[in-house]
Scaffold this active site. Structure first.
Site, mmCIF file in Angstrom:
data_model
loop_
_atom_site.group_PDB
_atom_site.id
_atom_site.type_symbol
_atom_site.label_atom_id
_atom_site.label_comp_id
_atom_site.label_asym_id
_atom_site.label_seq_id
_atom_site.Cartn_x
_atom_site.Cartn_y
_atom_site.Cartn_z
ATOM 1 N N TRP A 100 0.832 -1.209 0.000
ATOM 2 C CA TRP A 100 0.000 0.000 0.000
ATOM 3 C C TRP A 100 0.860 1.249 0.000
ATOM 4 C CZ3 TRP A 100 -4.296 -1.337 -1.874
ATOM 5 C CH2 TRP A 100 -4.874 -2.556 -1.550
ATOM 6 N N ASP A 167 -0.900 6.704 6.510
ATOM 7 C CA ASP A 167 -2.010 5.810 6.212
ATOM 8 C C ASP A 167 -2.103 4.871 7.417
ATOM 9 O OD1 ASP A 167 -3.694 3.782 5.417
ATOM 10 O OD2 ASP A 167 -2.648 3.337 3.538
ATOM 11 N N LYS A 191 -11.797 -1.702 8.423
ATOM 12 C CA LYS A 191 -10.960 -2.585 9.240
ATOM 13 C C LYS A 191 -11.302 -2.417 10.725
ATOM 14 C CE LYS A 191 -7.650 -2.256 5.601
ATOM 15 N NZ LYS A 191 -7.788 -3.611 5.057
HETATM 16 C C1 LIG Z 1 -2.968 0.084 4.809
HETATM 17 C C2 LIG Z 1 -3.962 0.116 3.680
HETATM 18 N N1 LIG Z 1 -4.093 1.221 2.939
HETATM 19 C C3 LIG Z 1 -4.955 1.278 1.919
HETATM 20 C C4 LIG Z 1 -5.762 0.216 1.593
HETATM 21 C C5 LIG Z 1 -6.672 0.320 0.402
HETATM 22 O O1 LIG Z 1 -7.961 0.601 0.790
HETATM 23 P P1 LIG Z 1 -9.162 0.657 -0.273
HETATM 24 O O2 LIG Z 1 -9.432 -0.740 -0.729
HETATM 25 O O3 LIG Z 1 -10.285 1.255 0.515
HETATM 26 O O4 LIG Z 1 -8.725 1.550 -1.391
HETATM 27 C C6 LIG Z 1 -5.680 -0.959 2.349
HETATM 28 C C7 LIG Z 1 -6.556 -2.097 2.015
HETATM 29 O O5 LIG Z 1 -6.504 -3.162 2.546
HETATM 30 C C8 LIG Z 1 -4.747 -0.999 3.405
HETATM 31 O O6 LIG Z 1 -4.620 -2.116 4.153
#
Ligand SMILES: Cc1ncc(COP(=O)(O)O)c(C=O)c1O
Length: 353
Positions: A100, A167, A191
């Site tokens: 990510w 994030d 989550k």
């Molecule tokens: C740390 C992190 N950031 C971003 C995301 C992406 O999120 P989304 O699917 O809502 O775009 C995830 C998805 O699992 C994640 O674990």
């Protein structure tokens, strides 16, 4: 009921789901479902106000911060951040600690220059990389505080005057930190907070003045803040569920939540370390309290253990396809007893081999 250790969409506290289901039929005796209340009406304004207050209370932040409830998930944040705060000729720093984090970095490259301050990519992201000195001319430094896929977590953060952006999707509200060190925090709801469909953003108000280019209101943090997250029709139900979870966290207290999260993670890591069959994937000092990744020495055991666990009402423990093995996500709604049941299944399985 199944015990769901999925990394997200993840399980929510039972009481939250109960209250949410009641609100679908009749919100607070209003005669209307939560699904049909007006987003600019009194009831929803009160929901937003309470949710925003609880976010700041639980994170120990004051009115220097704005709380936004946005759509587009984590992925839109990967773009919105550089769109707002990275000029074409400017540079932002990224710590590449997982998939990510890498996605966030690649999106920023569409808007300006990027500098990778540290990376553990060549070691399959099994640890949090060092970041060295932070150049002062950077517009911001982005990090992913908990790496959902690889099961690693930051336990210290860069010391810098450059705005820190995190994030925190897979860990927000799981532990006490000095959140005022961050200029912007974002977390997808699905989550630890609520259902998918809403992303929580907490941003220092002074950052809002740094918008680098003209943007449609829906992509501008400043415009979203000026409109208190109702620039368009927000996901009312997802925000309401998030409020219910925030109330639940507040009733337990963030310190007690953290203590329980540590207990759960310690129990499971201990079981993995004591086992002859399973082993942990992440380096010990960077092991996440939220996502515990482990494997079996013999890959033939993977599917058999998944089936074995499922027969014991345990689901959601399949590791991400890029890592394999198993991942148990121990978000706030997972109890110590749930973890003990997983450990009992692991031990029973090992004994059978
Ligand atoms: C740390 C992190 N950031 C971003 C995301 C992406 O999120 P989304 O699917 O809502 O775009 C995830 C998805 O699992 C994640 O674990």
């Amino acid at each position: 009921m199944l015990i769901n250790f999925d990394a997200g969409p993840a399980t929510l506290p039972r009481s939250v789901m109960q209250q949410a289901s009641e609100a679908i039929l009749d919100y607070n005796g209003s005669g209307l479902s939560i699904l049909e209340i007006a987003h600019r009406g009194k009831a929803f304004t009160a929901i937003l106000e309470e949710a925003n207050g609880l976010v700041k209370k639980l994170l120990g932040l004051d009115d220097d911060y704005a709380v936004l409830w946005l759509q587009g998930g984590g992925r839109l944040q990967f773009s919105m951040l550089p769109m707002n705060f990275l000029g074409t000729d400017e540079t932002a720093g990224y710590i590449e600690s997982g998939h990510w984090a890498e996605e966030a970095l690649h999106n920023a490259r569409l808007y300006g220059y990027t500098e990778v301050l540290g990376s553990s990519k060549t070691d399959q992201y099994t640890y949090i990389p060092d970041w060295g000195d932070i150049p002062e001319q950077l517009q911001y430094v982005h990090l992913t505080s908990n790496n959902t896929i690889y099961g690693t977590q930051f336990f210290r953060f860069p010391q810098t005057t450059v705005p820190l952006v995190a994030d925190m999707s897979s860990e927000l509200f799981s532990r006490r930190l000095d959140y005022s060190r961050f200029s912007l925090i974002y977390a997808v709801a699905q989550k630890n907070i609520g259902p998918a469909g809403v992303t929580l953003v907490v941003v220092r108000k002074s950052m809002l003045e740094r918008q680098k280019r003209e943007l449609p209101g829906i992509l501008s943090y400043k415009d979203e803040a000026a409109n208190n997250s109702v620039l368009n029709t927000p996901p009312v139900f997802a925000i309401y569920c998030s409020l219910l979870t925030l109330r639940w966290i507040d009733s337990i207290g963030i310190d007690a939540i953290e203590q329980r999260n540590r207990e759960k993670a310690n129990l499971l890591y201990q079981a993995v370390d004591d086992s002859q069959l399973f082993y942990g994937v992440a380096q010990k000092e960077h092991r996440s309290l939220m996502n515990v990744c482990f494997r079996t020495h013999d890959d033939n055991h993977t599917q058999t253990f998944l089936n074995f666990a499922r027969e014991r009402n345990i689901t959601g423990i399949k590791g991400h396809r890029s890592v394999g093995g198993f991942r148990a996500s121990l978000y706030n709604a997972i109890s110590v007893e749930n973890v003990q049941q997983l450990i009992a299944a692991m031990q029973a399985f090992e004994q059978q081999q």
